[in-house]
Motif scaffolding. Structure first.
Motif, PDB file in Angstrom:
ATOM      1  N   MET A   1      93.465 -40.573  76.554  1.00 46.67           N
ATOM      2  CA  MET A   1      94.537 -41.506  76.918  1.00 46.67           C
ATOM      3  C   MET A   1      94.758 -42.525  75.809  1.00 46.67           C
ATOM      4  O   MET A   1      95.897 -42.892  75.500  1.00 46.67           O
ATOM      5  CB  MET A   1      94.195 -42.223  78.227  1.00 46.67           C
ATOM      6  CG  MET A   1      95.392 -42.952  78.809  1.00 46.67           C
ATOM      7  SD  MET A   1      94.983 -44.020  80.166  1.00 46.67           S
ATOM      8  CE  MET A   1      94.568 -42.847  81.408  1.00 46.67           C
ATOM      9  N   MET A   2      93.658 -42.957  75.213  1.00 47.70           N
ATOM     10  CA  MET A   2      93.790 -43.946  74.136  1.00 47.70           C
ATOM     11  C   MET A   2      94.569 -43.356  72.960  1.00 47.70           C
ATOM     12  O   MET A   2      95.419 -44.010  72.370  1.00 47.70           O
ATOM     13  CB  MET A   2      92.409 -44.410  73.686  1.00 47.70           C
ATOM     14  CG  MET A   2      92.424 -45.750  72.990  1.00 47.70           C
ATOM     15  SD  MET A   2      90.799 -46.313  72.556  1.00 47.70           S
ATOM     16  CE  MET A   2      90.131 -46.763  74.116  1.00 47.70           C
ATOM     17  N   THR A   3      94.272 -42.087  72.652  1.00 47.95           N
ATOM     18  CA  THR A   3      94.950 -41.443  71.523  1.00 47.95           C
ATOM     19  C   THR A   3      96.443 -41.272  71.803  1.00 47.95           C
ATOM     20  O   THR A   3      97.293 -41.617  70.978  1.00 47.95           O
ATOM     21  CB  THR A   3      94.322 -40.053  71.248  1.00 47.95           C
ATOM     22  OG1 THR A   3      92.916 -40.223  71.158  1.00 47.95           O
ATOM     23  CG2 THR A   3      94.833 -39.446  69.969  1.00 47.95           C
ATOM     24  N   VAL A   4      96.738 -40.749  73.008  1.00 51.40           N
ATOM     25  CA  VAL A   4      98.144 -40.489  73.351  1.00 51.40           C
ATOM     26  C   VAL A   4      98.946 -41.789  73.351  1.00 51.40           C
ATOM     27  O   VAL A   4     100.028 -41.892  72.749  1.00 51.40           O
ATOM     28  CB  VAL A   4      98.230 -39.792  74.735  1.00 51.40           C
ATOM     29  CG1 VAL A   4      99.678 -39.728  75.209  1.00 51.40           C
ATOM     30  CG2 VAL A   4      97.635 -38.403  74.659  1.00 51.40           C
ATOM     31  N   THR A   5      98.397 -42.808  74.027  1.00 52.45           N
ATOM     32  CA  THR A   5      99.142 -44.070  74.121  1.00 52.45           C
ATOM     33  C   THR A   5      99.215 -44.767  72.764  1.00 52.45           C
ATOM     34  O   THR A   5     100.189 -45.458  72.472  1.00 52.45           O
ATOM     35  CB  THR A   5      98.506 -45.009  75.162  1.00 52.45           C
ATOM     36  OG1 THR A   5      97.117 -45.140  74.879  1.00 52.45           O
ATOM     37  CG2 THR A   5      98.696 -44.487  76.555  1.00 52.45           C
ATOM     38  N   MET A   6      98.172 -44.563  71.964  1.00 52.43           N
ATOM     39  CA  MET A   6      98.186 -45.203  70.636  1.00 52.43           C
ATOM     40  C   MET A   6      99.332 -44.646  69.784  1.00 52.43           C
ATOM     41  O   MET A   6      99.984 -45.388  69.057  1.00 52.43           O
ATOM     42  CB  MET A   6      96.844 -44.977  69.932  1.00 52.43           C
ATOM     43  CG  MET A   6      96.546 -45.939  68.811  1.00 52.43           C
ATOM     44  SD  MET A   6      96.213 -47.599  69.404  1.00 52.43           S
ATOM     45  CE  MET A   6      94.459 -47.520  69.719  1.00 52.43           C
ATOM     46  N   VAL A   7      99.559 -43.328  69.902  1.00 60.89           N
ATOM     47  CA  VAL A   7     100.666 -42.715  69.155  1.00 60.89           C
ATOM     48  C   VAL A   7     101.993 -43.342  69.595  1.00 60.89           C
ATOM     49  O   VAL A   7     102.842 -43.703  68.764  1.00 60.89           O
ATOM     50  CB  VAL A   7     100.687 -41.179  69.391  1.00 60.89           C
ATOM     51  CG1 VAL A   7     101.950 -40.559  68.819  1.00 60.89           C
ATOM     52  CG2 VAL A   7      99.457 -40.544  68.761  1.00 60.89           C
ATOM     53  N   ASP A   8     102.137 -43.516  70.916  1.00 57.83           N
ATOM     54  CA  ASP A   8     103.349 -44.155  71.452  1.00 57.83           C
ATOM     55  C   ASP A   8     103.482 -45.581  70.930  1.00 57.83           C
ATOM     56  O   ASP A   8     104.552 -46.017  70.519  1.00 57.83           O
ATOM     57  CB  ASP A   8     103.277 -44.192  72.986  1.00 57.83           C
ATOM     58  CG  ASP A   8     104.097 -43.081  73.596  1.00 57.83           C
ATOM     59  OD1 ASP A   8     104.497 -42.190  72.830  1.00 57.83           O
ATOM     60  OD2 ASP A   8     104.307 -43.101  74.813  1.00 57.83           O
TER      61      ASP A   8
ATOM     62  N   THR B   1      91.555 -46.514  82.675  1.00 58.99           N
ATOM     63  CA  THR B   1      90.537 -45.487  82.941  1.00 58.99           C
ATOM     64  C   THR B   1      89.404 -46.052  83.796  1.00 58.99           C
ATOM     65  O   THR B   1      88.834 -45.330  84.620  1.00 58.99           O
ATOM     66  CB  THR B   1      89.978 -44.907  81.616  1.00 58.99           C
ATOM     67  OG1 THR B   1      89.702 -45.979  80.730  1.00 58.99           O
ATOM     68  CG2 THR B   1      90.939 -43.967  80.970  1.00 58.99           C
ATOM     69  N   ALA B   2      89.097 -47.340  83.619  1.00 56.78           N
ATOM     70  CA  ALA B   2      88.080 -47.956  84.485  1.00 56.78           C
ATOM     71  C   ALA B   2      88.540 -47.875  85.942  1.00 56.78           C
ATOM     72  O   ALA B   2      87.754 -47.575  86.847  1.00 56.78           O
ATOM     73  CB  ALA B   2      87.844 -49.403  84.076  1.00 56.78           C
ATOM     74  N   MET B   3      89.832 -48.142  86.156  1.00 54.36           N
ATOM     75  CA  MET B   3      90.370 -48.075  87.517  1.00 54.36           C
ATOM     76  C   MET B   3      90.260 -46.659  88.070  1.00 54.36           C
ATOM     77  O   MET B   3      89.864 -46.455  89.229  1.00 54.36           O
ATOM     78  CB  MET B   3      91.840 -48.514  87.495  1.00 54.36           C
ATOM     79  CG  MET B   3      92.495 -48.588  88.847  1.00 54.36           C
ATOM     80  SD  MET B   3      91.892 -49.964  89.806  1.00 54.36           S
ATOM     81  CE  MET B   3      90.746 -49.231  90.920  1.00 54.36           C
TER      82      MET B   3
ATOM     83  N   VAL C   1      99.057 -44.783  82.226  1.00 56.92           N
ATOM     84  CA  VAL C   1      98.995 -43.315  82.325  1.00 56.92           C
ATOM     85  C   VAL C   1     100.357 -42.724  81.935  1.00 56.92           C
ATOM     86  O   VAL C   1     100.430 -41.704  81.249  1.00 56.92           O
ATOM     87  CB  VAL C   1      98.588 -42.890  83.760  1.00 56.92           C
ATOM     88  CG1 VAL C   1      98.767 -41.387  83.947  1.00 56.92           C
ATOM     89  CG2 VAL C   1      97.141 -43.268  84.031  1.00 56.92           C
ATOM     90  N   LEU C   2     101.421 -43.381  82.371  1.00 54.07           N
ATOM     91  CA  LEU C   2     102.765 -42.907  82.025  1.00 54.07           C
ATOM     92  C   LEU C   2     103.167 -43.304  80.607  1.00 54.07           C
ATOM     93  O   LEU C   2     104.247 -42.938  80.132  1.00 54.07           O
ATOM     94  CB  LEU C   2     103.795 -43.473  83.018  1.00 54.07           C
ATOM     95  CG  LEU C   2     103.639 -43.069  84.476  1.00 54.07           C
ATOM     96  CD1 LEU C   2     104.620 -43.836  85.355  1.00 54.07           C
ATOM     97  CD2 LEU C   2     103.845 -41.577  84.649  1.00 54.07           C
TER      98      LEU C   2
ATOM     99  N   VAL D   1      83.126 -36.727  81.036  1.00 56.28           N
ATOM    100  CA  VAL D   1      84.545 -36.513  81.386  1.00 56.28           C
ATOM    101  C   VAL D   1      85.301 -37.831  81.365  1.00 56.28           C
ATOM    102  O   VAL D   1      86.409 -37.935  80.812  1.00 56.28           O
ATOM    103  CB  VAL D   1      84.655 -35.843  82.787  1.00 56.28           C
ATOM    104  CG1 VAL D   1      86.100 -35.836  83.269  1.00 56.28           C
ATOM    105  CG2 VAL D   1      84.110 -34.423  82.744  1.00 56.28           C
ATOM    106  N   ALA D   2      84.701 -38.875  81.970  1.00 55.17           N
ATOM    107  CA  ALA D   2      85.361 -40.189  82.010  1.00 55.17           C
ATOM    108  C   ALA D   2      85.631 -40.708  80.599  1.00 55.17           C
ATOM    109  O   ALA D   2      86.730 -41.205  80.299  1.00 55.17           O
ATOM    110  CB  ALA D   2      84.502 -41.183  82.777  1.00 55.17           C
ATOM    111  N   LEU D   3      84.638 -40.567  79.735  1.00 50.87           N
ATOM    112  CA  LEU D   3      84.812 -41.078  78.368  1.00 50.87           C
ATOM    113  C   LEU D   3      85.823 -40.231  77.588  1.00 50.87           C
ATOM    114  O   LEU D   3      86.587 -40.751  76.772  1.00 50.87           O
ATOM    115  CB  LEU D   3      83.462 -41.126  77.644  1.00 50.87           C
ATOM    116  CG  LEU D   3      82.450 -42.104  78.277  1.00 50.87           C
ATOM    117  CD1 LEU D   3      81.132 -42.094  77.506  1.00 50.87           C
ATOM    118  CD2 LEU D   3      82.991 -43.524  78.338  1.00 50.87           C
ATOM    119  N   LEU D   4      85.821 -38.924  77.890  1.00 46.41           N
ATOM    120  CA  LEU D   4      86.785 -38.049  77.219  1.00 46.41           C
ATOM    121  C   LEU D   4      88.212 -38.392  77.651  1.00 46.41           C
ATOM    122  O   LEU D   4      89.132 -38.463  76.819  1.00 46.41           O
ATOM    123  CB  LEU D   4      86.473 -36.584  77.561  1.00 46.41           C
ATOM    124  CG  LEU D   4      87.269 -35.540  76.769  1.00 46.41           C
ATOM    125  CD1 LEU D   4      86.867 -35.568  75.304  1.00 46.41           C
ATOM    126  CD2 LEU D   4      87.060 -34.147  77.353  1.00 46.41           C
TER     127      LEU D   4
END
Lengths: 230, 445
Positions: A32-39, B237-239, B201-202, A24-27
């Motif tokens: 998050m990496m994908t979403v923020t990367m698009v931004d 995510t580490a946090m 996150v935002l 779950v943590a890695l997912l």
């Protein structure tokens, strides 16, 4: 961990209990990496365009004028200073004072002579916020041929009323120069000087001793408009 | 009141003192295990590389006034200078060691004959490759190396979750030492980005980097932006993982000092996120209108949290790991006096810097701050033995704490501190010479 269970690199990282939370943590990390990367990529393109290209903007002016007038009768060899308070000028919303044009007109109507009187006019430099030293300002004038004297004071820096093309990163920066406040505040002082002239210098009955002088002050106000040149 | 001053020179001194002292102690610890020698050298050289990089940053700051918001260097002013080139390349080398550290500490994960060579060769090759790439592309792709943090992150996160779940399941308190050190490593490597977790996150951190790019006239590549975003995401995510883990453990077992530390960073990140949202108009001004300066309160907040964490607390955190996990031989008398000096020196430097920072925004007269510093000095001198002993006496290596989890150790006779010093010293000299050469050639700008 039981002693008969062999320690391996894998068992140091994952156990049966930790498998799900780790996944779950890695997912979450991946999502998050994908979403923020698009931004980030979207902003990268916008920033790249912003920093590498400087678009051109068409600058135009809407102009309005406000007129004030004073009619004064001056005696021979008299010097008089007229005051025009700029606070009386009604500047519409979004407009700024661009320049002030002054026209001094004398009327030769008294006396029997047909010789024009000598009239001089000066704009006196004072606390009025304007471009006093600009080459576009004409602060002094003199006439003895019954012609109007035109004086001009440039108030707003670089304003000449003509459209132009400018380069700027965004609309704000393109407009920034034309959004300054505080220009044209104060009192305009116009100094008039009259020297009555008689034909051959002869005025035996002393009829031609004064002159009616009209001073027209035109305040030019502008509003800058900007549009992106496609 | 004094001006808010940069912490970078302080960080340079602290990191260099600790790094050199660590390497010195390791060199004299003949009986240390291979693993501890490797980890000690890696940690020592991370601190040395960071310290040297901070020295270069200080030069840029004082000579060129090149530091912008968030301690970013304005490339418009200093691009192509020796200090700028060396700073980035030294930082890149420190990153390489941080990338490989999770594979050797707390456990030697790969545990093969060749893993030491992998470490040494990996750092050398990566350093050479990144140096060449950065010099050829004028640092356009700088920060792309952040992608390499991903494997280490996976290792540390997996290990943290694995040991905290096992500890709670088996009520085996020994395992707490593993999850704590893994957590500390995560904070040491990703500490700064952890304080931006809510902003990430935002998904608003991109706007801050957009502002920086516009301000410094940078044309950075997609790879560099990707690297930056990767590091920010890993930190966020580490946090979240640490906070969730510590909350769960606190509920099951009870609150611990590391749990408190985690929650403090979590709250800092939360407040920082709200502050970031509050200044978004200022952030966007560079793009939409014209760059406006951040409010003073925002800058002070940043100085006290993210910057202090990177520059002041990270070296202390590494010091704690070195001493508390017995990586350097703390039991020998001849090492003890040096350890005492280091501990007191670092605590004093950090305390005095914090006092100066407080003085920068609170109208405290110099007399009072001097007295406060004297009190701090008195406490440290009076309790010096107690502070050092509490760090050293409870110290034990991972192998001693959880021998049943230790992989069979592969001894490398050649894994001496001398070899590490030779290789990483060579890397340092290489970076300095290349920076000098390319600056002299005038190809960077």
């Amino acid at each position: 961990m039981s002693s008969d269970e062999a320690i391996t690199s894998r068992s140091l990282l994952v156990t049966r209990e930790s498998r799900v939370p780790t996944a779950v943590a890695l997912l979450v990390t991946l999502v998050m990496m994908t979403v923020t990367m698009v931004d980030f990529v979207g902003d990268l393109q916008a920033t790249d365009t912003f920093t590498s290209e400087t678009p051109e903007w068409a600058l135009t002016f809407e102009v309005q004028t406000y007129t004030m007038q004073a009619v004064e009768t001056l005696q021979d060899d008299e010097t008089r200073i007229l005051e025009f308070d700029m606070a009386e000028v009604t500047v519409p919303e979004g407009y700024a004072v661009g320049s002030i044009n002054v026209t001094i007109t004398s009327e030769e109507e008294e006396g029997i002579s047909v010789q024009c009187d000598s009239v001089a006019g000066d704009l006196i430099e004072n606390g009025l916020t304007a471009q006093w030293n600009s080459p576009m300002s004409s602060l002094s004038g003199q006439d003895s041929s019954c012609q109007p004297i035109d004086l001009a004071l440039q108030v707003y820096p670089d304003f000449d009323g003509r459209s132009a093309t400018i380069s700027a990163s965004n609309e704000y920066q393109a407009m920034q120069h034309w959004l300054q406040d505080g220009w044209g505040d104060g009192v305009l002082l116009v100094e008039l000087d009259l020297d009555v002239n008689s034909p051959l210098g002869i005025d035996p009955i002393g009829q031609d001793t004064d002159e009616e002088i009209t001073v027209d002050v035109t305040v030019v106000m502008f509003k800058a408009n900007i549009s992106l040149i496609a | 009141m004094v001006e808010i001053e940069s912490m970078v020179p302080i960080a340079a001194v602290v990191d260099l003192v600790l790094g050199i002292a660590t390497l010195s102690i390791i060199s004299r610890s003949q009986g240390a295990s291979t693993n501890n020698r490797i980890v000690g050298c890696v940690l020592g050289w991370i601190l040395v590389f960071l310290g040297l990089s901070y020295i270069m940053t200080s030069i840029l700051e004082f000579r060129y006034g090149a530091l912008a918001d968030f301690s970013a260097v304005n490339r418009d002013k200093v691009g192509g200078t020796f200090a700028f080139t060396a700073k980035n390349l030294l930082l890149s080398s420190a990153y390489m060691l941080m990338v490989l550290l999770p594979f050797f500490f707390p456990f030697r994960i790969i545990n093969r004959e060749w893993d030491l060579w992998f470490l040494l060769a990996g750092v050398c090759v990566a350093c050479a490759a990144f140096t060449a790439m950065h010099l050829m592309t004028n640092f356009e792709h700088f920060q792309v190396e952040n992608f390499l943090f991903i494997p280490g992150y996976v290792v540390l996160i997996s290990m943290y979750i694995r040991f905290i779940t096992t500890e709670v399941r088996d009520s085996d308190e020994r395992l707490r030492k593993i999850s704590v050190v893994v957590g500390l490593l995560l904070i040491g490597i990703h500490g700064e980005t952890m304080t931006y977790w809510l902003s990430q996150v935002l998904s608003i951190n991109d706007l801050f980097f957009q502002r920086q790019s516009i301000q410094s006239g940078l044309s950075i590549s997609a790879a560099a932006w990707g690297g930056i975003n990767t590091r920010l995401t890993l930190g966020a995510t580490a946090m979240l993982v640490l906070c969730t883990g510590e909350a769960w453990r606190s509920f099951k077992v009870g609150l611990s000092p590391f749990g408190v530390l985690t929650f403090v960073i979590f709250i800092i990140g939360f407040v920082a996120g709200l502050a970031d949202v509050a200044v978004l108009d200022v952030v966007r001004s560079c793009y939409q209108t014209q760059c406006e300066a951040f409010p003073v309160a925002y800058t002070i907040w940043y100085d006290f949290t993210s910057e202090a964490l990177v520059y002041l607390y990270t070296p202390i955190l590494f010091m704690f790991i070195l001493l508390h996990y017995d990586i350097v031989d703390t039991k020998r008398d001849e090492n003890r006096w040096l350890i005492r000096i280091i501990v007191i020196l670092m605590l004093l430097i950090v305390s005095s810097t914090i006092l100066e920072l407080i003085q920068s925004f609170l109208p405290i007269p110099d007399m009072i701050s001097s007295a406060a510093l004297a009190i701090v000095v008195g406490i440290f001198i009076g309790w010096e033995e107690r502070i050092v002993n509490s760090l050293i006496d409870d110290s034990s290596s991972i192998q001693e704490t959880v021998p049943d989890f230790a992989l069979p150790e592969i001894e490398h006779d050649f894994a001496s501190p001398r070899l590490f010093n030779l290789v990483f010293g060579g890397v340092t000299v290489f970076i300095l010479i290349v920076s000098l050469l390319f600056t002299g050639l005038g190809v960077l700008g």
